[in-house]
Design an enzyme around this catalytic site. Structure first.
Site, PDB file in Angstrom:
ATOM      1  CD  GLU A  98      -0.545   7.250  -2.899  1.00 59.46           C
ATOM      2  OE1 GLU A  98      -0.718   7.977  -1.898  1.00 59.46           O
ATOM      3  OE2 GLU A  98      -1.261   6.265  -3.168  1.00 59.46           O
ATOM      4  CG  ASP A 132      -4.578   3.034   5.210  1.00 55.92           C
ATOM      5  OD1 ASP A 132      -3.731   2.828   4.329  1.00 55.92           O
ATOM      6  OD2 ASP A 132      -4.585   4.059   5.920  1.00 55.92           O
ATOM      7  CD  GLU A 140      -3.049   0.867   0.192  1.00 55.65           C
ATOM      8  OE1 GLU A 140      -3.767   1.833  -0.125  1.00 55.65           O
ATOM      9  OE2 GLU A 140      -3.200  -0.289  -0.292  1.00 55.65           O
TER      10      GLU A 140
END
Length: 507
Positions: free
Chosen positions: A324, A488, A294
């Protein structure tokens, strides 16, 4: 309206007479098919698009055929102190000013410029504040804020926490820096080796802002957060080595790793050395055990380039957001980022939510990553990368090698469902509390025709160049209770609804 009713009544009487006289129907009988033509009181379908999606998810999401029973997670964790960002900055005597992104923060001026940079974009970001004494002052000011909240934090710990709470039948081991407050707040069914225990908590400051918050001349168009850390404990090299040595004893069926962004704040030589060490550890892991990485906000482009080329091909699954994803594409010379590492739409007339990435661009980059850095029996047999789970505020896309991962439709839907639930802090989504924010027309990839979303079937699948893709919209919480940790929760939930197969290696 009254005249219309009289006219309809007259027509019904005339038809009744015709039916009796010419068609032989009994005088008291009129066919319901005829009556339905004049049913002015016909009930309209008032179900909202959001409710259709909520119902569709409930009926669609199915558990995987083969579940992960033992999961090992590492390596970053902390105590999150969550505060209202703008009042906090003002209490530090920080005033609005110019916007400029800094990869590392050493002064309050740099903090102001970097916060403003991301506030204007509506994007989440995390930065390390390197002045230890100044950071301690910020922690003290944060704890004196009204409505201050304290939660478990750190990508890895939040993923372990979500798995332990939502999938209690799964045995979870967590390795990472655990202070006394964090250990007390953790679910007791998480196994924490004594090597992880510290005398003090690692603290992160979560500066949240809401839609409509004002900072200087800028008004927030989305709810989001800016994260500050000092990350002393999370850089513990011995703890990282222990994480990998513990795997042989624990024998997990799934490995989840996060916290690489904490290494990107170090000097280039040290960061490169840690990437090489991690690569050696990942290469020694059995192929039969999937490894999920992650990602989080990273600042050093050289570190990210090294990560893309040397580490990402060694993991089975990758979780990331639009910041990202754009960064990987830009540094790897991928699609849609020629002018810079950004995928966001700034034109509201395009139909996309402002500051949200366009769907076809995201799926194009996922395909590019899988083709250039993922497993291919012919072109890249050494790679293990077979799955990418992209998550943004308004939608998710999962791309997989179909022989390696199953149940991806349910995994994508479960991930988007948990995003709304966690943001609204509820076990059950209510249509009035959430909003569908994808455009009326969109393309699934650059070569696809424009299409619209069928809210009764919101999960869309397609195959392209040997890869399987799944799209699912997010129902965005109108008044989010908490924005931190959504990615998450999303990634961990998606993983637990997935089934990994090693047969792709032997096709």
């Amino acid at each position: 309206m009254r005249g219309k009713l009289c006219l309809v009544s007259s027509l019904i009487v005339i038809i009744a007479c015709l039916c009796t006289t010419f068609l032989g129907f009994p005088s008291a009988y009129i066919p319901t098919s005829l009556l339905s033509l004049f049913n002015v009181d016909k009930t309209q379908d008032t179900t909202s698009n959001e409710q259709y999606i909520i119902t569709a998810w409930d009926n669609f999401i199915k558990p995987p055929s083969q579940k992960f029973k033992r999961v090992s997670v590492g390596i970053n964790s902390c105590l999150d102190i969550i505060i209202e960002g703008i009042p906090f900055l003002k209490d530090l005597h920080i005033e609005p000013g110019s916007a400029k992104d800094h990869s590392q923060l050493k002064t309050f001026d740099q903090l102001q410029e970097t916060f403003t940079h991301y506030f204007t974009k509506g994007s989440a970001a995390e930065r390390t504040f390197q002045d230890v004494e100044a950071f301690k002052k910020m922690v003290s000011v944060a704890q004196s804020q009204p409505n201050v909240q304290k939660y478990l934090g750190g990508n890895a710990l939040l993923m372990a926490n979500k798995i332990a709470l939502n999938f209690p039948e799964v045995k979870v081991q967590y390795v990472g820096p655990i202070g006394p407050s964090v250990r007390e707040a953790m679910p007791q069914n998480i196994d924490v080796p004594k090597e992880s225990l510290l005398s003090e908590d690692e603290v992160h400051l979560i500066l949240e802002y809401k839609v409509g918050d004002v900072w200087g001349n800028h008004t927030s168009i989305v709810a989001n957060r800016f994260i500050l850390n000092n990350n002393l404990a999370n850089l513990n090299e011995a703890l990282m080595k222990f994480f990998f040595s513990s795997l042989e004893i624990y024998q997990p069926e799934l490995i989840v790793f996060s916290g690489l962004h904490t290494f990107s704040v170090q000097d280039l030589e040290l960061g490169e050395r840690k990437v090489k060490e991690l690569a050696k550890h990942f290469q020694m892991l059995p192929i039969s055990v999937p490894v999920h990485l992650e990602l989080a906000s990273m600042t050093d482009p050289n570190f990210v380039t090294s990560l893309l080329k040397k580490l990402i091909p060694l993991v089975s699954s990758l979780g990331l957001n639009e910041v990202e994803l754009a960064q990987l594409s830009y540094l790897g010379k991928g699609p849609h980022t020629k002018d810079g590492p950004s995928l966001i739409s700034t034109d509201s007339s395009s139909g996309f939510a402002v500051n949200q990435p366009e769907i076809h661009k995201v799926s194009d980059i996922i395909l590019w990553l899988l083709k250039n850095f993922g497993y291919s029996k012919k072109d890249f047999p050494a790679s293990r990368l077979t799955r990418i789970h992209f998550h943004s505020l308004t939608y998710h896309i999962v791309g997989v090698v179909p022989d390696a991962w199953e149940n991806s439709e349910s995994a994508a839907a479960a991930g988007t469902q948990i995003a709304g639930r966690q943001a609204c802090n509820t076990e059950r989504l209510v249509s009035e509390d959430v909003k569908l924010k994808i455009p009326k027309a969109f393309r699934l990839h650059s070569n696809a025709e424009p299409r619209s979303l069928d809210e009764k079937r919101p999960v869309i699948s397609w195959d392209l160049e040997g890869y399987h893709f799944v799209f699912s919209p997010v129902l965005v919480c109108q008044h989010p209770k908490r924005t931190v940790g959504l990615g998450d929760a999303i990634s961990s939930t998606g993983l637990m609804y997935s089934t990994f197969k090693t047969k792709y290696r032997f096709q």
